[in-house]
Design an enzyme around this catalytic site. Sequence first.
Site, PDB file in Angstrom:
ATOM      1  N   TYR A 187       5.725 -25.276  -9.267  1.00 35.98           N
ATOM      2  CA  TYR A 187       5.856 -26.178  -8.123  1.00 35.98           C
ATOM      3  C   TYR A 187       6.324 -27.539  -8.629  1.00 35.98           C
ATOM      4  O   TYR A 187       5.897 -27.994  -9.691  1.00 35.98           O
ATOM      5  CB  TYR A 187       4.522 -26.354  -7.399  1.00 35.98           C
ATOM      6  CG  TYR A 187       3.975 -25.100  -6.775  1.00 35.98           C
ATOM      7  CD1 TYR A 187       4.194 -24.811  -5.434  1.00 35.98           C
ATOM      8  CD2 TYR A 187       3.226 -24.198  -7.528  1.00 35.98           C
ATOM      9  CE1 TYR A 187       3.673 -23.669  -4.852  1.00 35.98           C
ATOM     10  CE2 TYR A 187       2.701 -23.047  -6.950  1.00 35.98           C
ATOM     11  CZ  TYR A 187       2.931 -22.783  -5.616  1.00 35.98           C
ATOM     12  OH  TYR A 187       2.433 -21.658  -5.039  1.00 35.98           O
ATOM     13  N   HIS A 209       6.989 -24.951  -1.313  1.00 35.61           N
ATOM     14  CA  HIS A 209       6.804 -23.646  -1.943  1.00 35.61           C
ATOM     15  C   HIS A 209       7.279 -23.695  -3.391  1.00 35.61           C
ATOM     16  O   HIS A 209       8.059 -24.564  -3.785  1.00 35.61           O
ATOM     17  CB  HIS A 209       7.570 -22.564  -1.179  1.00 35.61           C
ATOM     18  CG  HIS A 209       7.029 -22.317   0.199  1.00 35.61           C
ATOM     19  ND1 HIS A 209       5.858 -21.635   0.426  1.00 35.61           N
ATOM     20  CD2 HIS A 209       7.498 -22.666   1.418  1.00 35.61           C
ATOM     21  CE1 HIS A 209       5.627 -21.565   1.727  1.00 35.61           C
ATOM     22  NE2 HIS A 209       6.597 -22.196   2.353  1.00 35.61           N
ATOM     23  N   LYS A 228      12.659 -17.526  -4.389  1.00 32.06           N
ATOM     24  CA  LYS A 228      12.216 -17.985  -5.692  1.00 32.06           C
ATOM     25  C   LYS A 228      13.171 -17.451  -6.762  1.00 32.06           C
ATOM     26  O   LYS A 228      13.635 -16.311  -6.669  1.00 32.06           O
ATOM     27  CB  LYS A 228      10.790 -17.517  -6.000  1.00 32.06           C
ATOM     28  CG  LYS A 228       9.747 -18.076  -5.050  1.00 32.06           C
ATOM     29  CD  LYS A 228       8.381 -17.616  -5.396  1.00 32.06           C
ATOM     30  CE  LYS A 228       7.321 -18.009  -4.390  1.00 32.06           C
ATOM     31  NZ  LYS A 228       7.617 -18.968  -3.387  1.00 32.06           N
TER      32      LYS A 228
END
Length: 410
Positions: free
Chosen positions: A309, A317, A364
């Site tokens: 993060y 996120h 991600k």
Amino acid sequence: MSSRGGRRGGNAKGGARRTENNRIHAYPLPLVLEPASDTLVGKCTANVLRLFGLSNGHISRPHLEGVLDPATHSVWIANSSDAMLLWRWGFFGKGNLSRSEPSWLTRQLNQRKAKAYGGMTAEEITAKRRAERRQFKVDRARAQAEAALEAEIAFASTGVVLKETSVVIPSAATWKPNKPGSSADALSALPGAATPMKEENEDGNGLEEELMDIEHLQLTLQEAFFLIWTMDCLSILEPTTYEYLSLPQIWRAFQVVHHPTLTLSSSLDAELTRIDNPFLINYVVFHHYRSLGWVIKGGIKFCVDYLLYKRGPVFSHAEFALVVCPVYEDPSDREMSPYDLQNVDPFSWSWLSTINRVNSQVQKTLVLIYVTIPAMSRLPPGTLLSPACLIHYSIREVIVRRFIPARMRD
């Protein structure tokens, strides 16, 4: 005009939440830079040092205590104020009764307050909605089976395929629970559903019992050693005698808990001084990214080892998902190792594709972290007795992106 007003209201709400988060999580680490004194001498000294880019302020650090728990490979912070400080100043640890922030007591108080006014908490509303959705799927499947059976009977008797049946198949837009209490019954039947809290004491005078905070904060061994070694703000107690452990003792104990046969009472021997101890490998990765300003948390939810993060879970996120891949510099060290490290062998493309797809769906970037384990033959004696051995490790990062032909033609 109404849509614009609603949009402004949403921005104001989001802005207020961000402001509150910035206030609560004002410090990225449990360290506070105290300003210089307000005396004339202090101000003059500060002005002179400011010319050279220096400051005469001092760093203030809290003094926290934790208990080592070998069974869970973690350190427990029982004091609620210490637990909240570690979470708010750096997002360290996880509440054992919560998903992340230790908020069990707050949620219980909100639940009691909501029941007092005849309402439900957000968690209960979510559980009720899930129970109703599950009941809707059951009713729809039952109606589809009845319609199919009716069509089969009609075709067998008349030879005509029915276009419509008398059975009404419910839709998500019009379906409602059959009974007013069906959703509540389904909610109480869910595994892990909260039981009603006792509202009266033993005398029956209607007074509510006082809630006690039974939650503790769990720190991983990597988080705990980072707070001990680099922050100097955490002390560790031995789980049986509750005596303070020194830094060499903590360094040894954190390695012992990962050993398959040794215990905390075992003597320091050659088996313990292994350069491929899982604690060392994972701490190298944790220290590397934490020292660069990233907030690193566990990533088991997305089938990876860690998540990165920028500031913390409450702000955004995670952008990167990390998979730790140990690499032996000397293959013979692996043959004599008592540890069975994950991702040492080359993994299959199907595994890599699966992990990459899971993380790309949640936006991600998958990063493979290759940690090179130095050969024990080239390390001088006594290197593993202190954290100085960490300089012998090296890290390589490989970003893996999913190839989508429809989107990457340009």
